[in-house]
Design an enzyme around this catalytic site. Structure first.
Site, PDB file in Angstrom:
ATOM      1  N   GLU A  68       1.705  -4.216  -6.051  1.00 27.96           N
ATOM      2  CA  GLU A  68       0.567  -4.795  -5.336  1.00 27.96           C
ATOM      3  C   GLU A  68      -0.192  -5.780  -6.217  1.00 27.96           C
ATOM      4  O   GLU A  68      -0.671  -6.811  -5.742  1.00 27.96           O
ATOM      5  CB  GLU A  68      -0.368  -3.684  -4.849  1.00 27.96           C
ATOM      6  CG  GLU A  68       0.234  -2.799  -3.766  1.00 27.96           C
ATOM      7  CD  GLU A  68       0.615  -3.576  -2.509  1.00 27.96           C
ATOM      8  OE1 GLU A  68       0.042  -4.656  -2.270  1.00 27.96           O
ATOM      9  OE2 GLU A  68       1.489  -3.104  -1.760  1.00 27.96           O
ATOM     10  N   TYR A 113      -8.577  -3.787  -1.370  1.00 30.54           N
ATOM     11  CA  TYR A 113      -7.216  -3.953  -0.864  1.00 30.54           C
ATOM     12  C   TYR A 113      -6.225  -3.109  -1.666  1.00 30.54           C
ATOM     13  O   TYR A 113      -5.391  -2.393  -1.093  1.00 30.54           O
ATOM     14  CB  TYR A 113      -6.775  -5.419  -0.897  1.00 30.54           C
ATOM     15  CG  TYR A 113      -5.288  -5.526  -0.673  1.00 30.54           C
ATOM     16  CD1 TYR A 113      -4.757  -5.388   0.605  1.00 30.54           C
ATOM     17  CD2 TYR A 113      -4.394  -5.665  -1.740  1.00 30.54           C
ATOM     18  CE1 TYR A 113      -3.393  -5.400   0.821  1.00 30.54           C
ATOM     19  CE2 TYR A 113      -3.029  -5.689  -1.538  1.00 30.54           C
ATOM     20  CZ  TYR A 113      -2.529  -5.555  -0.256  1.00 30.54           C
ATOM     21  OH  TYR A 113      -1.177  -5.548  -0.051  1.00 30.54           O
ATOM     22  N   ASP A 126      -5.377  -7.667   3.806  1.00 33.91           N
ATOM     23  CA  ASP A 126      -5.096  -8.905   3.082  1.00 33.91           C
ATOM     24  C   ASP A 126      -5.065 -10.058   4.076  1.00 33.91           C
ATOM     25  O   ASP A 126      -5.436  -9.896   5.249  1.00 33.91           O
ATOM     26  CB  ASP A 126      -3.785  -8.795   2.302  1.00 33.91           C
ATOM     27  CG  ASP A 126      -2.563  -8.707   3.208  1.00 33.91           C
ATOM     28  OD1 ASP A 126      -2.732  -8.545   4.445  1.00 33.91           O
ATOM     29  OD2 ASP A 126      -1.436  -8.799   2.683  1.00 33.91           O
TER      30      ASP A 126
END
Length: 346
Positions: A37, A120, A138
């Site tokens: 990520e 996020y 996102d």
């Protein structure tokens, strides 16, 4: 409003049959998912795959990453850009080792408190690794839900995240991780910014923007102010041994801690440069090369000048041989300059 009772079922069924193969989807290790990520922030999947595999091969565990020197970690990140991401990641992993016995905490607030972790990243890691119900909003998710509800909310506003997180949570099923991944996958492959493939969308029946013909007007994002450009001189200084002069950037700020050829203001004269470096220089040509490098919020315009010297380096500056270049982490712009220098045979 889309039909809540069938929306998640349609989306997950599509995802399970169409999801792309990615190395981080083959593990439940929160460390590796967290790494993916971080790498995927502002970087395309096709680029990340190779970097992810190399990084995991060298740093397969949190312990191995914590034990590594920052310079080596940066070297494995070289070319991905936004180097504060990997610095923060290593610092966050170190906090996990010190505070949580090397186990990524399942508590969302505890994970959010780690260095470099934002809403996020928390949502993605907590849901994908631990299947906890956290939203992971996102750009893809902004776009999908803006179109589903024909929502004209300006996604550039600071209040937009909470607004869209609430939308995600209202329809999130028990399979939280798959659901978040499915939303991101839909936005990346079908509900794309400019050429969405609405005819293949598994949730087209739920989409108000499709029904209203406003798909390409969603999401709404008010344009930011004009990008700024800065012009600098880059000094490619070669000594009698063919070595090149380099210096390390400050550890904080843009490209912090990386190495570069000396950079000065575009108005700096030869006398100014010689005084700064404490050496006599002989200019090879009026202008050796030019490079433009774009960051997220600004541009660098780099005019490269080639000099010769017989003097030694002083202070924070030092000379390196060509074969030593790989031992140092350079920004992409400086690597481009170096490669041009090699091609000219100077």
């Amino acid at each position: 409003m889309y039909k809540i009772e069938t929306f998640s079922h349609n989306l997950l069924d599509w995802f399970h049959n169409n999801k792309r193969s990615m190395p981080w989807r083959e593990t439940n290790d929160p460390y590796k998912i967290w790494l993916s990520e971080v790498m995927l922030q502002q970087t395309q999947v096709v680029t990340v795959k190779g970097y992810y595999n190399r990084f995991i091969e060298r740093f397969p565990t949190m312990t191995s990453l914590v034990a590594a020197d920052e310079d080596e970690v940066l070297k494995y990140w070289e070319g991905l850009g936004y180097y504060s991401r990997v610095r923060n990641f290593q610092a966050g992993v170190r906090e996990v080792q010190e505070q949580y016995g090397g186990v990524v905490p399942k508590d969302g607030d505890a994970f959010l408190s780690l260095k470099g972790v934002g809403p996020y990243t928390r949502g993605a890691v907590m849901s994908i690794a631990y299947n906890l119900k956290y939203p992971a909003v996102d750009g893809n998710v902004y776009r999908v839900f803006s179109r589903l509800d024909d929502d004209a909310t300006d996604i550039a506003k600071s209040t937009a995240r909470k607004h869209f997180e609430a939308k995600v949570m209202a329809v999130m099923p028990d399979a939280a991780g798959d659901f978040n991944e499915a939303l991101m996958e839909l936005g990346a492959t079908v509900c794309t910014p400019k050429n969405p493939i609405c005819m293949l969308c598994p949730v087209q029946d739920h989409c108000e923007a499709f029904a209203e013909g406003t798909v390409l007007q969603r999401p709404v994002k008010v344009k930011k102010l004009k990008r700024k450009s800065y012009r600098y001189k880059v000094l490619l200084i070669v000594n009698d041994q063919g070595e090149l002069l380099i210096v390390q950037r400050p550890t904080s700020g843009l490209l912090g801690g990386m190495w570069q050829f000396p950079v000065v203001d575009e108005e700096a004269s030869l006398a100014d440069i010689e005084e700064l470096l404490h050496m006599n220089l002989y200019q090879e040509a009026e202008l050796f090369h030019t490079v433009t490098h774009k960051f997220t919020h600004l541009d660098w315009l780099l005019d490269v000048y080639l000099y010769r010297t017989t003097d030694s380096a002083t202070g924070d500056y030092h000379f390196i041989a060509r074969e030593e270049k790989e031992n140092y982490t350079f920004p992409v712009s400086m690597t481009k300059i170096y490669e041009h220098y090699l091609k000219t045979g100077s």
